[in-house]
Design an enzyme around this catalytic site. Structure first.
Site, mmCIF file in Angstrom:
data_model
loop_
_atom_site.group_PDB
_atom_site.id
_atom_site.type_symbol
_atom_site.label_atom_id
_atom_site.label_comp_id
_atom_site.label_asym_id
_atom_site.label_seq_id
_atom_site.Cartn_x
_atom_site.Cartn_y
_atom_site.Cartn_z
ATOM 1 N N ARG A 76 32.120 21.400 -10.004
ATOM 2 C CA ARG A 76 32.066 21.565 -11.459
ATOM 3 C C ARG A 76 32.488 22.987 -11.798
ATOM 4 N NH1 ARG A 76 27.424 23.165 -15.162
ATOM 5 N NH2 ARG A 76 28.362 22.777 -17.174
ATOM 6 N N HIS A 120 32.410 26.826 -21.453
ATOM 7 C CA HIS A 120 31.207 27.420 -20.859
ATOM 8 C C HIS A 120 31.114 28.853 -21.387
ATOM 9 C CE1 HIS A 120 28.307 27.055 -17.236
ATOM 10 N NE2 HIS A 120 28.001 28.202 -17.837
ATOM 11 N N GLU A 165 25.654 23.684 -22.328
ATOM 12 C CA GLU A 165 24.462 24.265 -22.949
ATOM 13 C C GLU A 165 24.688 24.818 -24.358
ATOM 14 O OE1 GLU A 165 22.557 27.061 -20.348
ATOM 15 O OE2 GLU A 165 22.288 25.606 -18.753
ATOM 16 N N ASN A 293 21.063 20.491 -17.115
ATOM 17 C CA ASN A 293 20.828 21.716 -16.361
ATOM 18 C C ASN A 293 19.340 21.983 -16.406
ATOM 19 O OD1 ASN A 293 23.579 21.795 -16.230
ATOM 20 N ND2 ASN A 293 23.822 23.608 -17.531
ATOM 21 N N TYR A 295 16.163 24.329 -14.740
ATOM 22 C CA TYR A 295 15.715 25.467 -13.923
ATOM 23 C C TYR A 295 14.204 25.625 -13.886
ATOM 24 C CZ TYR A 295 20.558 26.888 -13.639
ATOM 25 O OH TYR A 295 21.894 26.908 -13.377
ATOM 26 N N GLU A 353 23.350 21.380 -13.192
ATOM 27 C CA GLU A 353 22.972 22.699 -12.662
ATOM 28 C C GLU A 353 21.513 22.650 -12.264
ATOM 29 O OE1 GLU A 353 23.662 26.156 -15.159
ATOM 30 O OE2 GLU A 353 25.637 25.418 -15.749
HETATM 31 C C1 FCB Z 1 22.691 28.404 -17.124
HETATM 32 C C2 FCB Z 1 24.178 28.648 -17.314
HETATM 33 C C3 FCB Z 1 24.862 29.183 -16.090
HETATM 34 C C4 FCB Z 1 24.001 30.183 -15.362
HETATM 35 C C5 FCB Z 1 22.646 29.596 -15.088
HETATM 36 C C6 FCB Z 1 21.733 30.487 -14.290
HETATM 37 O O1 FCB Z 1 22.033 28.526 -18.341
HETATM 38 O O2 FCB Z 1 24.818 27.467 -17.703
HETATM 39 O O3 FCB Z 1 26.101 29.725 -16.495
HETATM 40 O O4 FCB Z 1 23.931 31.341 -16.080
HETATM 41 O O5 FCB Z 1 22.017 29.292 -16.299
#
Ligand code: FCB
Length: 449
Positions: A76, A120, A165, A293, A295, A353
């Site tokens: 990607r 992006h 995002e 995405n 985290y 992500e």
């Molecule tokens: C996301 C972004 C990516 C990177 C990660 C850690 O929000 O899409 O570009 O910065 O976080």
């Protein structure tokens, strides 16, 4: 239900243009808003820019070889709009398009599926001068740009995402000011969000109007962060609903349910623009997939000072945190994937992500980088993804963020997210232990988890 990944599960890794390419003005490219933002002192904590980054613009051939060595099935990446259209619209820069065309061919030769994100976060500066995402014409500018890219790569790229995002573009770019263009304006934020969605829907329609638009898939990539109330108190519960509406439902509700969450009116008050029904209707363009995405999560409490959402985060001191100070909480990945499926229907999902910044030394000592915390992060999140599949989620693939250590926006080079270490003085690439681990995940289709 068998505890395993489907046979055709897609394993990949992700990057984005401004974060890795370097050479931002090479071969006729125009400057982007991020070029300007990093060249204005005070915006990036370590004072760095994307001028060199991972030098991928020149080292892409070696990087594709590296991907093949790791066994990646998909890659990607994003396209820099201002390489393709230096002024954002009008004149096409063939050399910019050729860069991506060569990259796509090299990936296909290695059997790696290209997954292209059109936006992006690097907006051509010429369009920023015209108001950028605030200008309603941006939807047409974006669709025109998308058409140019579809025409050049559409016959070879099977998977497209319009935006990465949009929440971050709106929140960090226009409400909190930490990202380009660095604005802090409540009145801008909801209008930017709406224009992002309009642009997305136009680009989806443009894709489907192409002959090869029937061959590939098109979707959007959103960042979701599950919100868990800090207590049973009504104030915390209400704050959690607001935070959830603002971050998790603001973009998906209009796309799937036809309207913005009610809470946004309360959050924005007089700054809420109340988009016309006809415009809302046009956002509901069917999607082939949603990219998520993920985290971290947030344990949320009422916080009247944290305006406009009036929600705060309660740090969880007993849990591990990454270098970004993001809590490590794998179960929220299972929760968010099942939540999307419950709320919006059984739409095909990809984790586009997921990954972690942990400390790694600037140079790879003795040619190796041992990153046990990142290995554990991947193992636990991949297990969480598998639990979502067991619970009935149509999860089709997973992309590690990131292939390479890279330019982490406002943090510059101070946060390393790569499974491959990059020595930014020599540009030496060294697969970390997490890359070896992930390669084995791919080889065994997750049987080692
Ligand atoms: C996301 C972004 C990516 C990177 C990660 C850690 O929000 O899409 O570009 O910065 O976080």
């Amino acid at each position: 239900m068998p505890s395993r990944f489907p046979n055709d599960f897609l394993w990949g890794a992700a990057t984005s243009a401004y974060q890795i390419e370097g050479s931002p003005l090479a071969d006729g490219a125009g400057p982007s808003n991020w070029h300007r933002f990093t060249h204005t002192p005070g915006h990036v904590t370590d004072g760095s820019t994307g001028d060199v980054a991972c030098d991928h613009y020149r080292r892409w051939g070696g990087d594709v070889t590296l991907m093949a060595e790791l066994g990646l099935q998909a890659y990607r990446f994003s396209i820099a709009w201002a390489r393709v259209l230096p002024e954002g619209r009008g004149q096409v820069n063939a050399k910019g398009l050729d860069f991506y065309s060569r990259l796509v061919d090299a990936l296909l030769t290695r059997g790696i599926r290209p997954n292209v994100t059109l936006y992006h976060w690097d907006l051509p500066a010429a369009l920023a001068d015209r108001g950028g995402w605030l200008n309603p014409d941006v939807a047409d500018w974006f669709a025109d740009y998308a058409r140019v890219v579809y025409a050049a790569l559409g016959d070879r790229v099977p998977m497209w995402a319009t935006l990465n995002e949009p929440w971050v573009v709106m929140d960090a770019g226009h409400l909190n000011g930490g990202h380009a263009p660095g604005h802090r304006d409540w009145f801008e934020a909801p209008r930017v969000a709406h224009n992002l969605l309009r642009a997305h829907a136009e680009a989806v329609r443009a894709y489907r109007a192409e002959a090869h638009g029937r061959l590939g898939q098109i979707g959007i990539v959103v960042n979701l962060e599950p919100k868990y109330a800090a207590s049973d108190r009504e104030a915390d519960q209400a704050a959690t609903r607001r935070a959830d509406a603002y971050m998790n439902r603001q973009f998906l509700d209009p796309l799937f349910l036809g309207g913005y969450p009610e809470e946004l009116r309360e959050i924005y008050g007089e700054a809420w623009p109340e988009p016309p029904d006809a415009e809302l209707h046009a956002l509901r363009e069917p999607l082939d997939f949603v990219g998520i995405n993920y985290y971290t999560r947030s344990v949320t409490c009422d916080d009247p000072r944290a305006r406009p959402v009036r929600a705060g985060r309660v740090r969880q001191p007993r849990h591990a945190h990454t270098e970004m100070d993001w809590e490590v909480y794998p179960q929220a990945l299972t929760d968010v994937l099942t939540w999307v499926t419950r709320r919006y229907g059984r739409v095909p999902l990809y984790v586009t992500e997921n990954g972690a910044a942990f400390y790694d030394p600037p140079s790879a000592d003795g040619g190796a980088v041992d990153d046990p915390l990142r290995v554990a992060y991947y193992r636990d999140h991949l297990r969480a993804a598998r639990r979502a599949i067991e619970a009935g989620v149509d999860l089709r693939g997973y992309f590690a963020w990131s292939l390479l250590d890279n330019f982490e926006w406002g943090y510059g080079y101070s946060k390393r997210f790569g499974i491959v270490h990059v020595d930014f003085t020599t540009q030496q690439r060294t697969p970390k232990a997490s890359a070896r681990f992930y390669a084995e995940v791919i080889r065994s289709n997750g049987a080692n988890l």
